[in-house]
Design an enzyme around this catalytic site. Structure first.
Site, short mmCIF file in Angstrom:
data_model
loop_
_atom_site.label_atom_id
_atom_site.label_comp_id
_atom_site.label_asym_id
_atom_site.label_seq_id
_atom_site.Cartn_x
_atom_site.Cartn_y
_atom_site.Cartn_z
CE LYS A 1 -4.15 -1.88 -0.10
NZ LYS A 1 -3.71 -3.54 -0.41
C1 LIG Z 1 -10.27 -2.69 -1.67
C2 LIG Z 1 -9.46 -3.42 -0.39
N1 LIG Z 1 -10.08 -3.37 0.73
C3 LIG Z 1 -9.65 -4.00 1.78
C4 LIG Z 1 -8.38 -4.63 1.68
C5 LIG Z 1 -7.87 -5.33 3.29
O1 LIG Z 1 -6.73 -4.75 3.55
P1 LIG Z 1 -6.02 -5.43 4.63
O2 LIG Z 1 -5.24 -6.36 3.93
O3 LIG Z 1 -5.11 -4.56 5.31
O4 LIG Z 1 -6.90 -6.11 5.66
C6 LIG Z 1 -7.59 -4.46 0.51
C7 LIG Z 1 -6.31 -5.05 0.57
O5 LIG Z 1 -5.63 -5.10 -0.36
C8 LIG Z 1 -8.28 -3.75 -0.60
O6 LIG Z 1 -7.46 -3.92 -1.60
#
Ligand SMILES: Cc1ncc(COP(=O)(O)O)c(C=O)c1O
Length: 388
Positions: free
Chosen positions: A192
């Site tokens: 990210k």
């Molecule tokens: C659009 C979206 N929402 C939620 C998430 C979830 O993030 P995390 O891995 O920090 O839980 C991601 C992860 O890549 C994502 O791309």
């Protein structure tokens, strides 16, 4: 500017995303290690404060993922069994899973064919007496059409929760994503715009929601360990509801503080890589470039190209060919409603979302991160132009 140190890295494989870590991250993590307090404590509080300042939020809670942030955002708004949540299908699994985890029903809406974000006009046609929330995703870092979604939510008494996993650094009509009156959920996963390896942030519009989310992030306990075991602490606590183990820790927060302080510099380098691609692909009739609507600032998290009708390439073959050339191209995403878990549980079928399905079958993502150098960008672009 591209850091010259990065030019010396192996040119063999160009990953889709890459953490950008400097000596500052090491220094701040080592300081926490030396301090002896590792779990949630003063460093998390400082990270939350600095994050609030960076995105103009009034309240923020550091968590161990964006998934946790999404889950808690739905829970603090009392969304549960019997409720429907409208969201796009062109998203990562986590966005849909949290809806299912609170016991609500996911209702997938179409995306706007330009921005690939939730289409407010289609959302409106899906409203029912059971609709409780709208969950837009700022896809790839392009803000969703918030004015229309906010207006819809207000008119129908619905909650808006923003999946801002891709959107750190984005703004909508001059306001950073996270500064609005709805909960926004950010991800600090390793690819990210800032990373803490794993981690997330939930921004919230009130102290009341923050207190509730904080309690739910730690088993529903009335006090976290800083308040129980710290020098001023009191060991007594009460469990007031059935919460989760979603809290952040001070090591994660130290990484996050260093990263957020470097966000403007890293965003500049993302923008430079973005500009390089745009220049290379502009005017090629086979490719549809990422859109940037007036009034928004794009977070430049994902660089997503779409094959136009002029292209004779087959998308999956193109992605495979790029990967064979050492270019970490991928697809964001196969529509969520077509995955087996969703088909089996909810009976979703292909053809249900024609716009999403058509677009999803033609898009592919190229490496996009702040450490890309000109040589790599050139290699990626040349291959795409050869294969498109
Ligand atoms: C659009 C979206 N929402 C939620 C998430 C979830 O993030 P995390 O891995 O920090 O839980 C991601 C992860 O890549 C994502 O791309």
């Amino acid at each position: 500017m591209v850091d010259s140190g990065h030019l010396e890295r192996s040119e063999d494989f160009i990953p889709i995303g890459e953490p950008d870590l400097s000596p500052l991250e090491r220094e701040m993590v080592l300081e926490v290690l030396a301090g002896g307090w590792l779990t949630r404590g003063a460093e998390c509080a400082a990270f939350e404060e600095e994050f609030c300042r960076a995105v103009g939020a009034s309240h923020a809670l550091a968590l161990n993922s964006c998934t946790a942030a999404l889950h808690l955002a739905l829970l603090v708004h009392r969304i549960g069994p019997g409720d429907e949540v409208i969201l796009p299908s062109l998203t990562f699994t986590a966005t849909g899973h949290v809806v299912v985890h609170v016991g609500a029903t996911p209702v997938f809406a179409e995306i706007d064919p330009e921005t690939y974000c939730l289409d407010p006009r289609h959302v409106e046609t899906l409203l029912s007496p059971r609709t409780k929330a709208i969950l837009p995703v700022h896809f790839g870092g392009h803000p969703a059409e918030l004015d229309s979604l906010r207006e819809l939510a207000e008119r129908h008494g619905l909650v808006l929760v923003e999946d801002a996993a891709h959107a750190l650094g984005a703004s909508y009509r001059g306001a950073p994503i996270g500064a609005g009156k709805s909960c926004a959920c950010f991800s600090f996963y390793s690819n990210k715009n800032i990373t803490t390896a794993e981690g997330g942030m939930l921004t919230l519009p009130s102290e009341e929601l923050l207190d509730h989310a904080a309690r739910l992030s730690l088993h529903g306990m009335s006090k976290d360990s800083w308040k129980r075991f710290g020098s001023e602490g009191d060991w007594r606590y009460q469990v007031t509801e059935f919460g989760f183990k979603y809290n952040a820790n001070d090591l994660l927060a130290a990484l996050g503080r260093a990263q957020i302080s470097r966000l403007p510099e890293m965003q500049e380098r993302r923008a430079r890589a973005w500009g390089f691609y745009q220049e290379m692909f502009e005017g090629d009739p086979r490719l549809i470039l990422p859109s940037e609507q007036p009034g928004v600032a794009h977070a430049r998290h994902l660089y997503v190209l779409r094959l136009s009708v002029e292209s004779r390439a087959e998308r999956d073959e193109l992605v495979n060919a790029l990967r064979e050339k050492g270019i970490g191209a991928t697809v964001h995403y196969d529509p969520l409603h077509l995955h087996p878990a969703y088909r089996e549980r909810f009976g979703f079928q292909s053809g249900m979302l024609p716009v999403t399905e058509r677009i999803a079958s033609r898009i592919f993502s190229l490496p996009m991160h702040s450490r890309l150098n000109d040589q790599q960008l050139n290699r990626v672009s040349t291959e795409v132009l050869r294969l498109a």
